[in-house]
Design a protein around this motif. Sequence first.
Motif, PDB file in Angstrom:
ATOM      1  N   GLY A 206       8.367  48.705 -73.918  1.00  0.00           N
ATOM      2  CA  GLY A 206       9.327  49.514 -73.187  1.00  0.00           C
ATOM      3  C   GLY A 206       9.967  48.828 -71.998  1.00  0.00           C
ATOM      4  O   GLY A 206      10.296  47.636 -72.030  1.00  0.00           O
ATOM      5  N   ALA A 207      10.099  49.590 -70.916  1.00  0.00           N
ATOM      6  CA  ALA A 207      10.875  49.142 -69.759  1.00  0.00           C
ATOM      7  C   ALA A 207      10.194  48.042 -68.960  1.00  0.00           C
ATOM      8  O   ALA A 207      10.842  47.373 -68.150  1.00  0.00           O
ATOM      9  CB  ALA A 207      11.156  50.333 -68.842  1.00  0.00           C
ATOM     10  N   ALA A 208       8.887  47.828 -69.143  1.00  0.00           N
ATOM     11  CA  ALA A 208       8.156  46.835 -68.347  1.00  0.00           C
ATOM     12  C   ALA A 208       7.640  45.686 -69.197  1.00  0.00           C
ATOM     13  O   ALA A 208       6.613  45.084 -68.878  1.00  0.00           O
ATOM     14  CB  ALA A 208       7.000  47.511 -67.609  1.00  0.00           C
ATOM     15  N   ARG A 209       8.356  45.365 -70.258  1.00  0.00           N
ATOM     16  CA  ARG A 209       7.911  44.274 -71.143  1.00  0.00           C
ATOM     17  C   ARG A 209       7.815  42.943 -70.407  1.00  0.00           C
ATOM     18  O   ARG A 209       7.031  42.078 -70.796  1.00  0.00           O
ATOM     19  CB  ARG A 209       8.882  44.121 -72.325  1.00  0.00           C
ATOM     20  N   ASP A 210       8.624  42.771 -69.379  1.00  0.00           N
ATOM     21  CA  ASP A 210       8.650  41.486 -68.665  1.00  0.00           C
ATOM     22  C   ASP A 210       7.778  41.488 -67.425  1.00  0.00           C
ATOM     23  O   ASP A 210       7.830  40.546 -66.631  1.00  0.00           O
ATOM     24  CB  ASP A 210      10.088  41.155 -68.271  1.00  0.00           C
ATOM     25  N   ARG A 211       6.969  42.513 -67.247  1.00  0.00           N
ATOM     26  CA  ARG A 211       6.149  42.593 -66.030  1.00  0.00           C
ATOM     27  C   ARG A 211       4.695  42.833 -66.399  1.00  0.00           C
ATOM     28  O   ARG A 211       4.388  43.642 -67.271  1.00  0.00           O
ATOM     29  CB  ARG A 211       6.634  43.731 -65.127  1.00  0.00           C
ATOM     30  N   ASP A 212       3.798  42.138 -65.704  1.00  0.00           N
ATOM     31  CA  ASP A 212       2.366  42.366 -65.896  1.00  0.00           C
ATOM     32  C   ASP A 212       1.789  43.269 -64.816  1.00  0.00           C
ATOM     33  O   ASP A 212       0.636  43.697 -64.912  1.00  0.00           O
ATOM     34  CB  ASP A 212       1.606  41.036 -65.906  1.00  0.00           C
ATOM     35  N   THR A 213       2.580  43.548 -63.769  1.00  0.00           N
ATOM     36  CA  THR A 213       2.143  44.446 -62.708  1.00  0.00           C
ATOM     37  C   THR A 213       3.244  45.464 -62.445  1.00  0.00           C
ATOM     38  O   THR A 213       4.364  45.090 -62.105  1.00  0.00           O
ATOM     39  CB  THR A 213       1.822  43.669 -61.418  1.00  0.00           C
ATOM     40  N   PHE A 214       2.926  46.729 -62.635  1.00  0.00           N
ATOM     41  CA  PHE A 214       3.876  47.810 -62.378  1.00  0.00           C
ATOM     42  C   PHE A 214       3.117  49.133 -62.385  1.00  0.00           C
ATOM     43  O   PHE A 214       1.946  49.196 -62.771  1.00  0.00           O
ATOM     44  CB  PHE A 214       4.996  47.844 -63.438  1.00  0.00           C
ATOM     45  N   VAL A 215       3.792  50.186 -61.952  1.00  0.00           N
ATOM     46  CA  VAL A 215       3.234  51.535 -62.000  1.00  0.00           C
ATOM     47  C   VAL A 215       4.198  52.431 -62.758  1.00  0.00           C
ATOM     48  O   VAL A 215       5.400  52.426 -62.490  1.00  0.00           O
ATOM     49  CB  VAL A 215       2.992  52.103 -60.580  1.00  0.00           C
ATOM     50  N   LEU A 216       3.680  53.167 -63.726  1.00  0.00           N
ATOM     51  CA  LEU A 216       4.462  54.196 -64.407  1.00  0.00           C
ATOM     52  C   LEU A 216       4.252  55.509 -63.662  1.00  0.00           C
ATOM     53  O   LEU A 216       3.131  56.004 -63.569  1.00  0.00           O
ATOM     54  CB  LEU A 216       4.012  54.350 -65.856  1.00  0.00           C
ATOM     55  N   LEU A 217       5.328  56.051 -63.104  1.00  0.00           N
ATOM     56  CA  LEU A 217       5.269  57.335 -62.408  1.00  0.00           C
ATOM     57  C   LEU A 217       5.727  58.405 -63.382  1.00  0.00           C
ATOM     58  O   LEU A 217       6.894  58.456 -63.768  1.00  0.00           O
ATOM     59  CB  LEU A 217       6.162  57.303 -61.173  1.00  0.00           C
ATOM     60  N   TRP A 218       4.813  59.254 -63.800  1.00  0.00           N
ATOM     61  CA  TRP A 218       5.072  60.249 -64.839  1.00  0.00           C
ATOM     62  C   TRP A 218       5.480  61.569 -64.193  1.00  0.00           C
ATOM     63  O   TRP A 218       4.715  62.172 -63.443  1.00  0.00           O
ATOM     64  CB  TRP A 218       3.821  60.449 -65.687  1.00  0.00           C
ATOM     65  N   LEU A 219       6.699  61.998 -64.503  1.00  0.00           N
ATOM     66  CA  LEU A 219       7.239  63.242 -63.964  1.00  0.00           C
ATOM     67  C   LEU A 219       7.575  64.162 -65.122  1.00  0.00           C
ATOM     68  O   LEU A 219       8.529  63.928 -65.866  1.00  0.00           O
ATOM     69  CB  LEU A 219       8.503  62.954 -63.127  1.00  0.00           C
ATOM     70  N   GLY A 220       6.784  65.200 -65.268  1.00  0.00           N
ATOM     71  CA  GLY A 220       6.998  66.171 -66.333  1.00  0.00           C
ATOM     72  C   GLY A 220       6.526  67.524 -65.862  1.00  0.00           C
ATOM     73  O   GLY A 220       6.779  67.914 -64.725  1.00  0.00           O
ATOM     74  N   HIS A 221       5.827  68.244 -66.746  1.00  0.00           N
ATOM     75  CA  HIS A 221       5.242  69.508 -66.288  1.00  0.00           C
ATOM     76  C   HIS A 221       4.249  69.222 -65.162  1.00  0.00           C
ATOM     77  O   HIS A 221       4.219  69.902 -64.142  1.00  0.00           O
ATOM     78  CB  HIS A 221       4.539  70.217 -67.441  1.00  0.00           C
ATOM     79  N   GLY A 222       3.441  68.192 -65.371  1.00  0.00           N
ATOM     80  CA  GLY A 222       2.539  67.721 -64.343  1.00  0.00           C
ATOM     81  C   GLY A 222       3.013  66.382 -63.797  1.00  0.00           C
ATOM     82  O   GLY A 222       4.096  65.900 -64.124  1.00  0.00           O
ATOM     83  N   THR A 223       2.175  65.787 -62.972  1.00  0.00           N
ATOM     84  CA  THR A 223       2.515  64.531 -62.313  1.00  0.00           C
ATOM     85  C   THR A 223       1.341  63.570 -62.450  1.00  0.00           C
ATOM     86  O   THR A 223       0.189  63.956 -62.242  1.00  0.00           O
ATOM     87  CB  THR A 223       2.800  64.760 -60.819  1.00  0.00           C
ATOM     88  N   GLY A 224       1.628  62.338 -62.810  1.00  0.00           N
ATOM     89  CA  GLY A 224       0.567  61.355 -62.935  1.00  0.00           C
ATOM     90  C   GLY A 224       1.131  59.958 -62.830  1.00  0.00           C
ATOM     91  O   GLY A 224       2.333  59.762 -62.694  1.00  0.00           O
ATOM     92  N   ALA A 225       0.241  58.983 -62.914  1.00  0.00           N
ATOM     93  CA  ALA A 225       0.676  57.589 -62.856  1.00  0.00           C
ATOM     94  C   ALA A 225      -0.219  56.746 -63.743  1.00  0.00           C
ATOM     95  O   ALA A 225      -1.410  57.023 -63.896  1.00  0.00           O
ATOM     96  CB  ALA A 225       0.638  57.057 -61.422  1.00  0.00           C
ATOM     97  N   GLY A 226       0.379  55.727 -64.339  1.00  0.00           N
ATOM     98  CA  GLY A 226      -0.368  54.701 -65.053  1.00  0.00           C
ATOM     99  C   GLY A 226      -0.234  53.415 -64.263  1.00  0.00           C
ATOM    100  O   GLY A 226       0.868  53.050 -63.847  1.00  0.00           O
ATOM    101  N   VAL A 227      -1.337  52.711 -64.046  1.00  0.00           N
ATOM    102  CA  VAL A 227      -1.334  51.523 -63.197  1.00  0.00           C
ATOM    103  C   VAL A 227      -1.673  50.297 -64.031  1.00  0.00           C
ATOM    104  O   VAL A 227      -2.760  50.195 -64.601  1.00  0.00           O
ATOM    105  CB  VAL A 227      -2.346  51.677 -62.043  1.00  0.00           C
TER     106      VAL A 227
END
Length: 397
Positions: A206-227
Amino acid sequence: MSTVRTATPSTARAINDRLALNLLLEQGPLTATELRELTGLSRPTVSDLLDRLQRGGLVALAGERGEARRGPNARLYALVTSRAHIAAIDVRSVGVSIVIADLAGHTLATAEIPAGPEAGHGAEGLAGRTVSTLLDTARRAGVDQLHTVAVGIPGLVDPATGRLDNTGGLPGWHTELIAALRELPGTGLILENEVNLACITEHRTGAARDRDTFVLLWLGHGTGAGVMLDGRLRRGASGGTGEIGFLPVPGTDRLPNASDCDGGFHALVGSSAVCALARALGLPADAAGDAAAAEAVVHAAVAAGPAGAPFLDAFAGRVAVGAAAICVVLDPGCVVLGGEVGRAGGAELAGRVARKLAELSPLRTEVRVGAVGGGGVLGGAVLLACDAARRDLFGGP
């Protein structure tokens, strides 16, 4: 005095086999000459490993390739993707999605199992129906045995035990389903938090194919993050990395507590909060306040142009507050906005979040729009299950 260790012949063979199998997986059928060029191995070594892998049922002849020279055509060797099959399951409160795939991750069959009153039945018996549908879908694809099933699920998954922590009030059938899946003979089970799976998908495809360090900020019904740090998904001691809905932030009327995130970051950017913000700024928003309603609000604001700018500015300011807290602790360099609401904002929301984030944090942070939609959880589950099957068959860490 240091000791230099050399690989034993069996270890060297295993390393070479794994190298060749991964190349066949990534690039498709290859000739022996191409394998020699890509691996740097000698002709006898490549010949030996191809013979060994064919006898093991992992590689097979896949035709011939005509060469621009005189002489016989070169034989093509391919990974036997039917050597193992996996399943991916996305468990939601409204139902279950299933994918059956081969060793290369190619989809062979899918199924959907709705739940809830609108589907004509409730959650009663849903765990059993899910397992039955899983096995029926696999058989429909010609699969009699599943090597691994990976399940994306809300809540905390203990990284040490792989057990689901159901203290957060998840539906009872979630726990029943996991117990039933553990009983499948000869099948491994992997549980993973749904946002973590979406994070894996953003990293691989996806959007971070070129990065080994990033955070996915999940905004939906709830809120979360993937690190993702240094190419590795971080789960924390109890699987709670990324539970940013509980993050104490300014702008809420109270603090969160151990069992309620409504006073935390979730109170600013959860779907109900998005719809309430829209109504406060004179935009129409469904009173239900679910993810679909919040997604529609953000889509409409983007489409409205200047008329939607006040809402997008206000919402971006809220998102940036939570993102800044993450960035000053982890310094990921990149934040990906995912989930239904995050992706609905597109470049308009991402640009606003980036500008506000630059005001709040001294650390340079790029903000991107997530590339994987609702299939991100299933996609990550397929990737994890395939990884497990390949480790078993190919060897290695």
